[in-house]
Design a protein around this motif. Structure first.
Motif, short mmCIF file in Angstrom:
data_model
loop_
_atom_site.label_atom_id
_atom_site.label_comp_id
_atom_site.label_asym_id
_atom_site.label_seq_id
_atom_site.Cartn_x
_atom_site.Cartn_y
_atom_site.Cartn_z
N HIS A 267 -0.95 -0.15 -1.68
CA HIS A 267 -1.27 0.67 -2.85
C HIS A 267 -0.66 0.07 -4.11
O HIS A 267 0.47 -0.45 -4.10
CB HIS A 267 -0.74 2.09 -2.66
CG HIS A 267 -1.46 2.86 -1.60
ND1 HIS A 267 -1.02 4.07 -1.09
CD2 HIS A 267 -2.62 2.59 -0.92
CE1 HIS A 267 -1.86 4.52 -0.18
NE2 HIS A 267 -2.84 3.63 -0.05
N GLU B 235 0.67 1.27 -6.72
CA GLU B 235 1.95 1.81 -7.20
C GLU B 235 3.14 1.32 -6.38
O GLU B 235 4.30 1.53 -6.77
CB GLU B 235 1.92 3.34 -7.19
CG GLU B 235 1.73 3.99 -5.83
CD GLU B 235 0.27 4.22 -5.48
OE1 GLU B 235 0.02 5.09 -4.62
OE2 GLU B 235 -0.61 3.55 -6.07
N LEU B 236 2.88 0.65 -5.24
CA LEU B 236 3.97 0.13 -4.40
C LEU B 236 4.19 -1.37 -4.58
O LEU B 236 5.16 -1.92 -4.06
CB LEU B 236 3.66 0.41 -2.92
CG LEU B 236 3.53 1.88 -2.50
CD1 LEU B 236 3.13 1.95 -1.03
CD2 LEU B 236 4.83 2.62 -2.75
N CYS C 246 3.73 1.31 4.98
CA CYS C 246 4.20 1.48 3.60
C CYS C 246 3.30 2.45 2.84
O CYS C 246 3.78 3.32 2.10
CB CYS C 246 4.24 0.13 2.87
SG CYS C 246 5.53 -1.00 3.44
N ASN C 247 2.00 2.28 3.00
CA ASN C 247 1.05 3.18 2.33
C ASN C 247 1.20 4.61 2.84
O ASN C 247 1.13 5.57 2.06
CB ASN C 247 -0.39 2.70 2.56
CG ASN C 247 -0.73 1.45 1.76
OD1 ASN C 247 -0.03 1.10 0.80
ND2 ASN C 247 -1.78 0.77 2.14
N ARG C 248 1.41 4.74 4.13
CA ARG C 248 1.53 6.08 4.72
C ARG C 248 2.77 6.80 4.20
O ARG C 248 2.72 7.98 3.85
CB ARG C 248 1.59 5.99 6.25
CG ARG C 248 1.57 7.34 6.96
CD ARG C 248 1.73 7.19 8.46
NE ARG C 248 3.07 6.79 8.84
CZ ARG C 248 4.10 7.65 8.97
NH1 ARG C 248 3.91 8.93 8.71
NH2 ARG C 248 5.29 7.22 9.33
N ARG C 249 3.89 6.06 4.12
CA ARG C 249 5.15 6.67 3.69
C ARG C 249 5.37 6.57 2.19
O ARG C 249 6.33 7.10 1.65
CB ARG C 249 6.31 6.01 4.44
CG ARG C 249 6.37 6.40 5.90
CD ARG C 249 7.33 5.56 6.73
NE ARG C 249 8.68 5.50 6.19
CZ ARG C 249 9.69 4.89 6.82
NH1 ARG C 249 9.49 4.32 8.00
NH2 ARG C 249 10.89 4.87 6.28
N GLN C 250 4.49 5.86 1.51
CA GLN C 250 4.56 5.69 0.06
C GLN C 250 5.90 5.08 -0.37
O GLN C 250 6.53 5.50 -1.34
CB GLN C 250 4.32 7.02 -0.66
CG GLN C 250 2.85 7.41 -0.77
CD GLN C 250 2.05 6.37 -1.57
OE1 GLN C 250 2.22 6.23 -2.78
NE2 GLN C 250 1.19 5.64 -0.88
N GLN C 251 6.33 4.07 0.38
CA GLN C 251 7.56 3.34 0.06
C GLN C 251 7.54 2.00 0.76
O GLN C 251 6.86 1.84 1.78
CB GLN C 251 8.80 4.13 0.48
CG GLN C 251 8.82 4.50 1.95
CD GLN C 251 10.02 5.33 2.34
OE1 GLN C 251 10.91 4.85 3.04
NE2 GLN C 251 10.06 6.58 1.88
#
Length: 272
Positions: free
Chosen positions: A28, A30-31, A156-161
């Motif tokens: 994503h 934003e990441l 990473c996308n799933r946890r947004q980090q």
């Protein structure tokens, strides 16, 4: 440093097309800055003139050895910890300061500190010994490769980090190596083969590896031992290194500028 990083593999021709059609999803937008920061930290060298850098080293040393006294910047005591020489900086060329941050995370988290001490104890074994810190740096290298090859993108996308996923992947991979090493009676002569096998499995099965870690820690919390009895108890609980830095009662020390953090921020990392 961010100008020189390579956050993803460069693919051309058929490989690029195949990756686009069948590869993992893109990280994503934003990441992406957080991901790039990770690779920038991996290019940041250890600098003994930086207070934060020396305190990170001191904290790792004290947490693993149980020592309360500070140790010199250079000397054979670092070889005891599993560096190859008297200056830890020489071993960190491949992973930079990130290699130390991962070891710090392992010993600062009250849930993983007992695991860190058990791995360190195994590294001192008469026949199964291995250089603890060099092995940890190799695990960081595997984690960086997995991130660059986009094996961790979905999580990473799933946890947004990114940082939180990378930290957990590092611990999960180290746990996998530790369990293999201990149960199969591996020795230093097996290290190359073990690392290769662990890396292959970790990059192909990151979700499974993270679930193993979650199950291991859950079993430990309920007194089950996590599949392998942990022989050391957690002392002086410390904050958990979260998605974007070191947490301490809601405060954070972000990775941004970690190579030149001002002295007033050092306490937020709870460094010794």
């Amino acid at each position: 440093f961010q100008k020189n990083i390579q956050p993803t593999l460069r693919r051309t021709g058929l490989a690029a097309l195949t990756h686009f059609l069948f590869g993992p999803p893109r990280l994503h937008r934003e990441l992406q800055e957080e991901r790039d920061l990770v690779f920038a930290i991996a290019q940041c060298s250890l600098d003994h003139s930086q207070k934060v850098h020396t305190r990170v080293l001191q904290t790792i040393y004290k947490r693993l050895t149980g020592s309360r006294a500070d140790c010199p910047h250079y000397g054979p005591h670092w070889e005891t910890l599993g560096f190859q020489g008297m200056d830890p900086a020489t071993d960190l060329r491949g992973t930079g300061f990130l290699g130390l941050m991962h070891t710090l995370y392992l010993v600062m988290d009250p849930e993983t500190l007992p695991l860190a001490r058990d791995i360190y104890k195994l590294s001192q074994h008469q026949t199964q010994n291995f250089p603890f810190c060099v092995m940890s740096i190799n695990i960081t290298r595997i984690a960086l490769h997995a991130l660059r090859e986009e094996a961790l993108t979905k999580e990473c996308n799933r946890r947004q980090q990114v940082v939180g996923v990378l930290n957990d992947f590092y611990v999960a991979t180290f746990l996998s190596l530790y369990q293999t090493w201990k149960t199969q009676n591996k020795t230093i002569s097996d290290s190359g083969f073990v690392l290769k096998d662990v890396e292959t499995f970790a990059k192909k099965n990151p979700k499974q590896l993270l679930r193993r870690l979650e199950g291991f820690l859950r079993e430990r919390r309920t007194g089950g031992g996590g599949g392998l009895a942990l022989e050391s108890a957690s002392q002086n609980p410390s904050p958990r290194l979260g998605p974007s830095g070191v947490r301490n009662g809601g405060k954070q020390m972000h990775f941004t500028g970690v190579c030149e953090l001002p002295p007033e921020m050092e306490g937020e990392a709870r460094l010794i």
